[in-house]
Design an enzyme around this catalytic site. Structure first.
Site, PDB file in Angstrom:
ATOM      1  N   HIS A 153      98.868 155.035 135.262  1.00  0.00           N
ATOM      2  CA  HIS A 153      97.784 154.716 134.427  1.00  0.00           C
ATOM      3  C   HIS A 153      97.045 153.561 135.004  1.00  0.00           C
ATOM      4  CE1 HIS A 153     100.639 156.223 131.014  1.00  0.00           C
ATOM      5  NE2 HIS A 153      99.446 156.639 130.752  1.00  0.00           N
TER       6      HIS A 153
ATOM      7  N   LEU B 185     104.779 160.726 138.272  1.00  0.00           N
ATOM      8  CA  LEU B 185     104.739 159.741 137.267  1.00  0.00           C
ATOM      9  C   LEU B 185     104.591 160.348 135.751  1.00  0.00           C
ATOM     10  CD1 LEU B 185     104.361 156.340 138.775  1.00  0.00           C
ATOM     11  CD2 LEU B 185     106.413 157.597 138.808  1.00  0.00           C
TER      12      LEU B 185
ATOM     13  N   ARG C  77     107.089 160.610 129.865  1.00  0.00           N
ATOM     14  CA  ARG C  77     108.280 161.662 129.451  1.00  0.00           C
ATOM     15  C   ARG C  77     109.209 161.539 130.419  1.00  0.00           C
ATOM     16  NH1 ARG C  77     103.792 164.426 126.537  1.00  0.00           N
ATOM     17  NH2 ARG C  77     104.435 164.883 124.327  1.00  0.00           N
TER      18      ARG C  77
END
Ligand code: PAF
Length: 273
Positions: A34, A181, A184
């Site tokens: 992210h 990555l 979860r």
């Protein structure tokens, strides 16, 4: 960093800024993947907006909606440190309506691969992404290549609904061992993390085979299945950039995809060649 919960208030605020907007929609539990999306948005736009919303409509009955990792405080910190200007934190009540007009995933592409094992999942994804894009009206929106089918369907939606937004695909971020990555990954035990390395190993082998001139996708998939054993395989697929299955791999137009179930955790990965 401004935090806004209300869609109309956010829309109003962003309109007043009159700046180029880079948008990163997320379900939170932010990781380095992210942060890379945010970094790209930071470099290419005047204003960066991140949304955090664990979207109930994209989880099927019995899936992990309730236990999906929620780390609001840590996520806020990460956004602040990453130079996010506005954090949008909506909730289901202010985002969804009773008996609302729905966007649906396409009949074929929305129901193969990930959409086959999770029928209806992509309708939920497209529904929420359409809302978020309309609220934020970004110049550019950033999505990870790791969710390649999601990315393809969002690109299709933007095209089919004539949205004036650039969708920017961003490379997958992996840990040092090669594991892609994902929020979860938090569900995996140490042993399962180790087993999950077979996923990237199978993708790297596919890349090596193609680099050596092997372009028969049946041969490549057979080798990948061998490497992935004894993991439970959801699918191993080789498609072109339009997401149509191919029998002949072609560098520049091939995506190799894997879905496995590791313990009870569904893991996705892919490599773009
Ligand atoms: O990829 C995700 O995190 C989600 O599917 C998205 C795009 C934020 C929609 O809920």
């Amino acid at each position: 960093m401004k935090i806004i919960n209300d869609p109309i208030q956010l829309q109003q605020y962003l309109k007043e800024q009159n700046k180029t907007i880079g948008f990163v929609p997320t379900m939170g539990a932010l990781h380095e993947g992210h942060r890379t999306l945010i970094q790209n948005a930071r470099e290419q736009n005047e204003l960066v907006v991140v949304s955090i919303f664990v979207n109930p409509t994209q989880f099927l009955e019995g899936e992990d909606f309730d236990k999906y990792p929620r780390k609001d405080d840590a996520d806020k910190k990460i956004c602040e440190l990453s130079g996010v200007d506005v954090l949008f934190f909506p909730n289901a009540q202010n985002l969804y309506f009773e008996d609302e007009v729905k966007i649906e995933a396409p009949d074929v592409r929305g129901y193969v691969l990930e959409g086959n094992t999770r029928a209806g999942h992509f309708s939920g994804v497209l529904r929420v992404v359409m809302k978020l894009l309309n609220i934020v009206r970004p110049t550019r929106a950033y999505f990870g290549k790791k969710d390649a089918q999601q990315l393809n369907l969002i690109q299709q939606m933007v095209k089919h609904y004539f949205l004036d937004i650039e969708i920017v695909p961003v490379d997958t971020v992996r840990d040092a061992n090669g594991l892609a990555l994902s929020s979860r990954n938090a569900y995996l035990s140490d042993k399962q993390r180790q087993e999950a390395l077979k996923i990237s190993a199978s993708l790297y082998e596919a890349a090596r085979m193609i680099a050596r001139g092997e372009n028969d996708t049946a041969q490549i998939k057979t080798k990948m299945v061998e490497i992935l054993k004894p993991l439970e395989i959801g699918y191993v697929a080789i498609v072109n950039r339009d997401f149509n299955p191919v029998t002949v791999a072609q560098v520049g137009d091939t995506i190799v995809l894997v879905e496995v179930v590791c313990g009870t955790t569904r893991l996705l990965d892919n490599i773009w060649l």
